[in-house]
Design a protein around this motif. Structure first.
Motif, short mmCIF file in Angstrom:
data_model
loop_
_atom_site.label_atom_id
_atom_site.label_comp_id
_atom_site.label_asym_id
_atom_site.label_seq_id
_atom_site.Cartn_x
_atom_site.Cartn_y
_atom_site.Cartn_z
N VAL A 180 11.28 0.87 3.32
CA VAL A 180 11.28 0.25 1.99
C VAL A 180 10.26 -0.89 1.95
O VAL A 180 9.51 -1.05 0.98
CB VAL A 180 12.69 -0.27 1.63
CG1 VAL A 180 12.65 -1.14 0.39
CG2 VAL A 180 13.63 0.91 1.41
N ILE A 181 10.23 -1.70 3.01
CA ILE A 181 9.24 -2.78 3.08
C ILE A 181 7.83 -2.21 3.10
O ILE A 181 6.92 -2.73 2.45
CB ILE A 181 9.49 -3.64 4.34
CG1 ILE A 181 10.86 -4.32 4.24
CG2 ILE A 181 8.40 -4.70 4.49
CD1 ILE A 181 11.25 -5.06 5.50
N ALA A 182 7.65 -1.11 3.85
CA ALA A 182 6.34 -0.45 3.89
C ALA A 182 5.91 0.01 2.50
O ALA A 182 4.74 -0.11 2.13
CB ALA A 182 6.38 0.73 4.86
N ALA A 183 6.86 0.53 1.74
CA ALA A 183 6.55 0.99 0.38
C ALA A 183 6.11 -0.17 -0.51
O ALA A 183 5.14 -0.06 -1.27
CB ALA A 183 7.76 1.70 -0.22
N ALA A 184 6.81 -1.28 -0.41
CA ALA A 184 6.47 -2.45 -1.23
C ALA A 184 5.10 -3.00 -0.88
O ALA A 184 4.30 -3.35 -1.77
CB ALA A 184 7.54 -3.53 -1.07
N THR A 185 4.78 -3.07 0.40
CA THR A 185 3.48 -3.60 0.80
C THR A 185 2.35 -2.67 0.36
O THR A 185 1.26 -3.12 0.01
CB THR A 185 3.42 -3.81 2.32
OG1 THR A 185 3.72 -2.58 3.01
CG2 THR A 185 4.42 -4.87 2.76
N ALA A 214 -2.33 -1.26 -3.22
CA ALA A 214 -2.94 -0.35 -4.18
C ALA A 214 -3.37 -1.06 -5.45
O ALA A 214 -4.45 -0.78 -6.00
CB ALA A 214 -1.95 0.78 -4.51
N LEU A 215 -2.56 -1.98 -5.94
CA LEU A 215 -2.90 -2.71 -7.15
C LEU A 215 -4.08 -3.64 -6.91
O LEU A 215 -4.96 -3.80 -7.77
CB LEU A 215 -1.68 -3.49 -7.64
CG LEU A 215 -0.52 -2.61 -8.15
CD1 LEU A 215 0.72 -3.45 -8.37
CD2 LEU A 215 -0.91 -1.88 -9.43
N ALA A 216 -4.12 -4.27 -5.73
CA ALA A 216 -5.26 -5.12 -5.39
C ALA A 216 -6.53 -4.29 -5.27
O ALA A 216 -7.61 -4.70 -5.71
CB ALA A 216 -4.98 -5.86 -4.08
N GLN A 217 -6.41 -3.09 -4.69
CA GLN A 217 -7.55 -2.19 -4.54
C GLN A 217 -8.11 -1.80 -5.89
O GLN A 217 -9.33 -1.78 -6.09
CB GLN A 217 -7.09 -0.94 -3.77
CG GLN A 217 -7.91 0.32 -3.99
CD GLN A 217 -9.10 0.38 -3.06
OE1 GLN A 217 -9.63 -0.64 -2.64
NE2 GLN A 217 -9.52 1.58 -2.74
N ALA A 277 -5.35 -7.15 -0.12
CA ALA A 277 -5.38 -5.70 0.08
C ALA A 277 -5.37 -5.34 1.56
O ALA A 277 -4.66 -4.43 1.99
CB ALA A 277 -6.61 -5.11 -0.60
N THR A 278 -6.15 -6.06 2.36
CA THR A 278 -6.27 -5.76 3.79
C THR A 278 -4.96 -6.02 4.53
O THR A 278 -4.47 -5.17 5.28
CB THR A 278 -7.39 -6.60 4.41
OG1 THR A 278 -8.62 -6.33 3.72
CG2 THR A 278 -7.55 -6.29 5.88
N VAL A 279 -4.41 -7.20 4.33
CA VAL A 279 -3.18 -7.58 5.06
C VAL A 279 -2.02 -6.67 4.68
O VAL A 279 -1.27 -6.20 5.55
CB VAL A 279 -2.83 -9.05 4.78
CG1 VAL A 279 -1.44 -9.39 5.34
CG2 VAL A 279 -3.88 -9.97 5.39
N PHE A 280 -1.87 -6.38 3.41
CA PHE A 280 -0.74 -5.57 2.98
C PHE A 280 -0.89 -4.11 3.42
O PHE A 280 0.10 -3.44 3.73
CB PHE A 280 -0.54 -5.68 1.48
CG PHE A 280 0.25 -6.89 1.08
CD1 PHE A 280 1.61 -6.82 0.86
CD2 PHE A 280 -0.37 -8.13 0.94
CE1 PHE A 280 2.35 -7.93 0.52
CE2 PHE A 280 0.35 -9.26 0.60
CZ PHE A 280 1.73 -9.17 0.39
N LEU A 281 -2.13 -3.59 3.47
CA LEU A 281 -2.30 -2.23 3.98
C LEU A 281 -2.02 -2.19 5.48
O LEU A 281 -1.43 -1.22 5.98
CB LEU A 281 -3.72 -1.73 3.71
CG LEU A 281 -3.98 -0.27 4.13
CD1 LEU A 281 -3.08 0.68 3.35
CD2 LEU A 281 -5.44 0.11 3.95
N ALA A 282 -2.42 -3.21 6.21
CA ALA A 282 -2.15 -3.27 7.65
C ALA A 282 -0.64 -3.28 7.91
O ALA A 282 -0.14 -2.57 8.80
CB ALA A 282 -2.79 -4.51 8.26
#
Length: 308
Positions: free
Chosen positions: A169-174, A179-182, A82-87
């Motif tokens: 698009v990459i930002a949207a995927a991350t 969100a799912l991990a959260q 969650a942390t890495v993908f939000l960053a």
């Protein structure tokens, strides 16, 4: 580990989702102004640092800091995801915004809640009714109509818009992964505790890349928008995290799909009254119809199930 299920308080979930959509809708306008005086790394570091400080003080005052007992059973791998993908999402969204425009960035980033909704169906076994699938069709048609003009602009300015759109698009995927991990982490920690940990780690990740000395060079307006962006982070993500606690992730994602409308209205008003700060978006009738279809489609998805 079982899967998280919502509390069933759908009205509260809907209200929190609407707050999030509004705040995220006006955020790119403030970011556009802020980026005129700061680089993306410093903006991102500042937002996470202020959010961490404010939320930490609030939770400490209410004696709601993460207890050690719960931290011991927390899935640190899931928290790391969650942390890495939000960053990554924060950084790539700003990069894409800097190379396109607020309206374009906000519409493209709506792939995020769409991907989140798909993930919720696959992972959390959430289901769409026939009315909701019709809403998906209406929403998709709206995206196609709106993007007609944006795609022509991308072809005319390939060096800027195509790269910016790819980054978005990459930002949207991350963001969808975050969100799912959260949502799954809500089984182990309250949403406020999760966000506190994420803000703190992200602040540390961006600190080596930031240039805090540039903050003194900001104009009063740029400083105000930077502070707003930081406060927006606390309130909007807090509302989003709580919305996931009370409502299905697929429905939360549907409400968030309306944020481009907020952005378009905001950019139009700014372009009319403060044209030196934000360039007005020139929308065709087709784009306006498309934007309305996005709203109607997302509402149909959100409210399409009996007994909500």
């Amino acid at each position: 580990m079982g899967l998280h299920s919502s509390s069933g308080r759908w009205r509260l979930g809907l209200a929190l989702s609407l707050v999030t959509a509004f705040l995220w809708g006006i955020l790119p306008i403030a970011l556009e102004i802020t980026l005129q005086g700061l680089d993306v790394y410093t903006v991102t570091w500042f937002r996470f640092s202020i959010a961490f400080g404010i939320l930490g003080l609030y939770l400490a005052a209410r004696q709601q800091l993460p207890p050690r007992a719960k931290l011991r059973v927390t899935s640190w791998k899931l928290l790391a995801v969650a942390t890495v993908f939000l960053a990554i999402n924060y950084l790539f969204y700003l990069q894409g915004l800097a190379q396109t425009s607020p309206a374009n960035a906000q519409v493209l980033i709506q792939l995020a809640p769409v991907l989140m909704g798909v993930g919720a169906i696959v992972i959390f076994k959430e289901r769409y009714t026939l009315q909701q699938w019709v809403g998906v069709g209406v929403l998709s048609t709206g995206f196609v109509l709106f993007f007609h003009e944006q795609l022509k602009m991308a072809i005319a300015n390939a060096s800027t818009y195509l790269l910016g759109n790819l980054i978005l698009v990459i930002a949207a995927a991350t963001w969808a992964v975050y969100a799912l991990a959260q949502k799954q982490l809500l089984q182990q920690l309250p949403s406020s505790n999760i966000m506190l940990l994420i803000y703190g780690v992200c602040s540390g990740l961006f600190a080596p890349l930031a240039s805090p000395h540039l903050l003194g060079n900001l104009t009063p307006l740029q400083g105000a928008t930077l502070l707003f962006c930081a406060l927006n982070t606390v309130v909007a993500y807090g509302a989003f995290a709580e919305a996931l606690e009370h409502w299905d992730a697929s429905r939360v994602s549907a409400i968030l799909a309306t944020t481009p409308i907020v952005t378009l209205v905001g950019v139009t008003l700014m372009g009319q009254f403060l044209p030196r700060l934000i360039e007005a978006e020139h929308l065709t009738y087709g784009a306006i119809v498309g934007a309305l279809l996005v709203v109607f489609g997302s509402m149909s998805i959100a409210l399409g199930r009996k007994g909500v």
